[in-house]
Design an enzyme around this catalytic site. Sequence first.
Site, PDB file in Angstrom:
ATOM      1  N   ALA A  26       0.820  -1.222   0.000  1.00 38.81           N
ATOM      2  CA  ALA A  26       0.000   0.000   0.000  1.00 38.81           C
ATOM      3  C   ALA A  26       0.850   1.266   0.000  1.00 38.81           C
ATOM      4  CB  ALA A  26      -0.971   0.001   1.179  1.00 38.81           C
TER       5      ALA A  26
ATOM      6  N   HIS B 263       5.568   4.290  -4.015  1.00 40.74           N
ATOM      7  CA  HIS B 263       7.028   4.387  -3.958  1.00 40.74           C
ATOM      8  C   HIS B 263       7.528   5.614  -4.702  1.00 40.74           C
ATOM      9  CE1 HIS B 263       7.692   0.347  -2.251  1.00 40.74           C
ATOM     10  NE2 HIS B 263       6.599   0.024  -2.921  1.00 40.74           N
TER      11      HIS B 263
ATOM     12  N   VAL C  94     -11.222 -15.684 -18.729  1.00 42.24           N
ATOM     13  CA  VAL C  94     -10.986 -15.794 -20.173  1.00 42.24           C
ATOM     14  C   VAL C  94     -10.340 -17.130 -20.492  1.00 42.24           C
ATOM     15  CG1 VAL C  94      -9.722 -14.818 -22.135  1.00 42.24           C
ATOM     16  CG2 VAL C  94     -10.783 -13.303 -20.440  1.00 42.24           C
TER      17      VAL C  94
ATOM     18  N   ILE D  49       3.888  -6.267 -14.342  1.00 49.13           N
ATOM     19  CA  ILE D  49       3.695  -5.118 -13.448  1.00 49.13           C
ATOM     20  C   ILE D  49       3.729  -5.614 -12.008  1.00 49.13           C
ATOM     21  CG2 ILE D  49       2.295  -3.084 -12.956  1.00 49.13           C
ATOM     22  CD1 ILE D  49       3.180  -3.271 -15.898  1.00 49.13           C
ATOM     23  N   GLU D  50       4.917  -5.638 -11.466  1.00 47.68           N
ATOM     24  CA  GLU D  50       5.066  -5.951 -10.038  1.00 47.68           C
ATOM     25  C   GLU D  50       5.307  -4.630  -9.318  1.00 47.68           C
ATOM     26  OE1 GLU D  50       8.653  -7.873  -8.896  1.00 47.68           O
ATOM     27  OE2 GLU D  50       9.809  -7.005 -10.519  1.00 47.68           O
ATOM     28  N   SER D  51       5.707  -4.680  -8.082  1.00 42.90           N
ATOM     29  CA  SER D  51       6.028  -3.453  -7.362  1.00 42.90           C
ATOM     30  C   SER D  51       7.090  -2.693  -8.133  1.00 42.90           C
ATOM     31  CB  SER D  51       6.556  -3.790  -5.963  1.00 42.90           C
ATOM     32  OG  SER D  51       6.945  -2.620  -5.313  1.00 42.90           O
TER      33      SER D  51
ATOM     34  N   CYS E  11     -21.566  -2.589  11.187  1.00 42.60           N
ATOM     35  CA  CYS E  11     -20.227  -2.957  11.654  1.00 42.60           C
ATOM     36  C   CYS E  11     -19.875  -2.047  12.816  1.00 42.60           C
ATOM     37  CB  CYS E  11     -19.209  -2.809  10.526  1.00 42.60           C
ATOM     38  SG  CYS E  11     -17.502  -2.863  11.082  1.00 42.60           S
TER      39      CYS E  11
END
Lengths: 497, 456, 121
Positions: A64, A67, A190, A356-358, A421
Amino acid sequence: MQLPNNANNTKNANIAKELYDIVIIGAGITGCMTAYKLAGYNLRVAVAEAGDDVARGSTRANSAIVHAGYDPVPHTVKAEMNVKGCAQMPYICEKLKVKYRACGSLVAAFFEEETAALRTLYDRGTLNGVPGLELIDAARLRALEPNIADSAVAALWAPSAGIVCPYGLCIAAAEAAAAAGTEFFFDFSVNGIVKDDDVFHIAAEDGRVLRARCAVNAAGAHVREIALMAGEDNFPVRIIPRRGEYMLLDKSEGRTVSRPLFSVPTDKGKGILLTPTVDGNMIVGPNSHVVDSPDDTATTADGLAELTEGAARTVKNLNTRAVITSFSGIRSTPDSGDFYIKASDTVPGLLHLAGIESPGLASSPAIADRALELLFAMGLKAEARCGFTGERPPVIRMDELDDGAKQRLIEHNPAYGRIVCRCEGITEGEIVDAIRRLPGASSLDAVKRRTRAGMGRCQGGFCSSRVAAILSRELGIGMEDITKNGGASYILTGGQR
Amino acid sequence: MSGDNLTESKNTDKPDNNIKSYNNIEKKVVIIGGGPAGLAAALEANRGGIPPGEILIIERDRELGGILNQCVHAGFGLHLFGEELTGPEYAQRFIDEIKAKKIGYVTDSMVLSVSPDRTVTFISPRLGFGRIAAGAVVLAMGCRERTRGALNIPGSRPAGIFSAGTAQHYVNIDGYMPGNRVVILGSGDIGLIMARRMTLEGAEVRCVCEIMPYSGGLARNIAQCLDDFGIPLLLSHTVTEIRGRERVEGVVVSRVDENLRPVPGTERYIECDTLLLSVGLIPENELTREAGIEIDRVTGGAVVNQDMETSVEGIFACGNALQVHDLADYVTLEAYRAGMSAAAYALRGPGAQDPAGMIPTRAGEGIRYIVPHKIARGAAAGVKLFFRVSGIYRDVTVRLTAGVSEKGVTNNVRLRDYKKRIVTPGEMEQIEITEKTAAQLQNAVSIGVELCKKET
Amino acid sequence: MQKRNMTCIVCPVGCRMEVEVDDDGRVTGVKNNACARGKKYADTEITNPQRTLTSTVRIDGAAESFLPVRTAEPISKGRLSDAMAVIRALRVSAPVSMGDALANFDGVDIIACKTTDTRTQ
């Protein structure tokens, strides 16, 4: 039928008749941010997602963090996307009414010999164009983060970094896109892509077919499967699923650090990260282990012990027993190490947003911009959509209202006066909104991601049966058809009494 | 429709006409929570001299009764009524009395805040936003269950994991069975009760795992909920992994050593579609914390004196919000005390602490905690000390002591011994301070309870 | 003669009793019981174990969908599942008051544990 009035009504046999300009495969942050940016144009766009909701893959479970961009190797696509995306993030979050905190981030060194690594990151970041980077000494580090372990000697300070709720951002982008007419198709796994007369026929396992002139492959951990299905025989990207485990700590620990605090990676292993969340909790994680399946999001005893020990080396005064939950996410690491954002050479009209990673979250606005450039370069013609402001339709959050506004709202609709909640103070009205907005929540977790109902200390112990009843009523389905997060994740499997 | 019985809300169908009457109104005693504690506190406040219309119970659920409504099993009321009632029956007796006396209550209403000056705010679908200035406040919010996350069980995160109380709500209130093949982690009473309940409804309860070498539940619940149905209780065992992608498919169960760490090599896979957690209760005290009231880290409830008054004057606490009880009857008795004290406070107003000062209670050897935490020196007689022990002990002496300070050294002097055949952490113990004992506290700096394994 | 260990379930104390049974299946001695009810429990437990059955039944016209019920007295332990079948088939309508007999099983009433709130949502 033009617009589905609910995400669940999109299981429509007639959808093959529609010809979309673009179908985006994958409703993670990459796909949804692309849909959001495309919504500014007069195009017919559909998003096909295998899960029951947006943000079901890596977008759901990551650090989260927006960067700053000192990490990627200079002159890579990743470096460019990261710095550009990070710069856009505060403005996008403001438009989408998503909580964003411009808190900066720190990388701390705990041994003198690690300071060289800080220098390397500083140089990289400077080359990448990261604004405001500074190397700071222990005293300044301690002033910024009083709970840092005594052994800390220096740090890299990156003021342009921030934190955001990743799935909250993804949902907001999807809602803004949906408000402009983008259609979302869930449980759309898909399993075949055929191109015929310049039209893609994208088929789901359940027989539904979407037709489009262009297809965007934003399938996260599954980009290679999609590419091969589309006839991309020499797709260069292979994904290595790497699992990262996390612990989410109670708000009582939410002030342990005030911003993401990384440790210098050493040969002893990658340091454990601590970061506050925009909602006031504390995240500890992630470790990094290669796993066989991109769907393997289990946590392990060893992994969680690794986090606890790592956190204890990084900061003082952290009560790791205040764990609310643990979870893990998959990084879709490309073997090349860089993002692969490219129009297909062999299949015209196909665009890959792969690997698409970090820092994929931070990069997402820039990736979406690049995706639009590439689509327009393919010959896609579009005009700006009249009246599109980029804003998300308003969302009511009771806890953000003053007493008078609460009063008026409850008079208008009593459901806003019934708290479902207790831990997070979420009302029935807010839950009904989350189900009715587009794309709407259709499972307990989808409600939780939109409203935080069930995310607090009791983890849904009190409210989950009540939320299930509201879902059942709103969606017109039986209690036994309510799922935790789509598919066969049924809550009640023992039958009716 | 809510079960609100306030006269203001009776004469009109338009809720907005009522709302004004709830905003900025005054009540002598406001009680937060309409479960066993809140109901008893309200009745006793009334007996203490507060008119029914000057009392307001604020209940979040649609009806009064709290968790008793879903506790359809028997086992309530033996101490108070001399007979075994089910939860709803136990509640009904109090609800009938509340209604007969026209004591005020609102349901479907959630308290948002309590301030140290005793302003209570709440919202409700029918009444809107409410703000009440209270003469005294009784905190009776009950407790919640510990969760899986708090235990950090590794593995996947499929559907089919429930706290025992959530499962109880699904079965008894909603009428749905959560699953067919069940493993229960934790042998707390709710878990044991649910083992029987689900078995009677046709489910197969495969086992109950308890990490401790003893059960946290009542012995008779082991007998009538597990033994009656041949359900194995695995002591010193815990769930070390959860498997299943969408729905629970099974769990790995391991034996633990004396430090409660899983012993490698003892793993056993048990197929199941449901995991129930009955791993403890936590007093519900968010409102208490936000009001700045001191909390006992061991009980998780407020620090109170012999009147059940918290560290903030005029705010009282009782029931499972104060300490997790083993029996509802004791909740009621404790709430009576809180209700009576709240009434007295509301009638007399602030000030007037015991001039002889407060004596702190001290949890000695083998004792986890004592409630109340302090006792006014002049009001010790008749006060009941409630406490729990830290392990199972047989043939022990429970000793009441007084801390006596001499030349800067404090010694704990024996006041009275009580022989016990068995004490267990699952059961709450109590000692009443007699007139005679109270008289011995003149110079005491503390009053303590400790376990002596042998007579000395 | 044989000795049997037994937990008394009459009250929450749960005495761990030692029961002596002769060869004819009669209780000849009970130890470790805190009160006389323990001895009585041991007697019936050896000869004809009894349990109070509690459950819920469907109810129409009330605020809630289910009404808690119990057997007015303990019934034979071996008959619990048969009694459950009767309870499961039962469906009642509001109003119901606590203590109302809703059905009968083995000569024992199945009674309501709650007075319904007849007002509907």
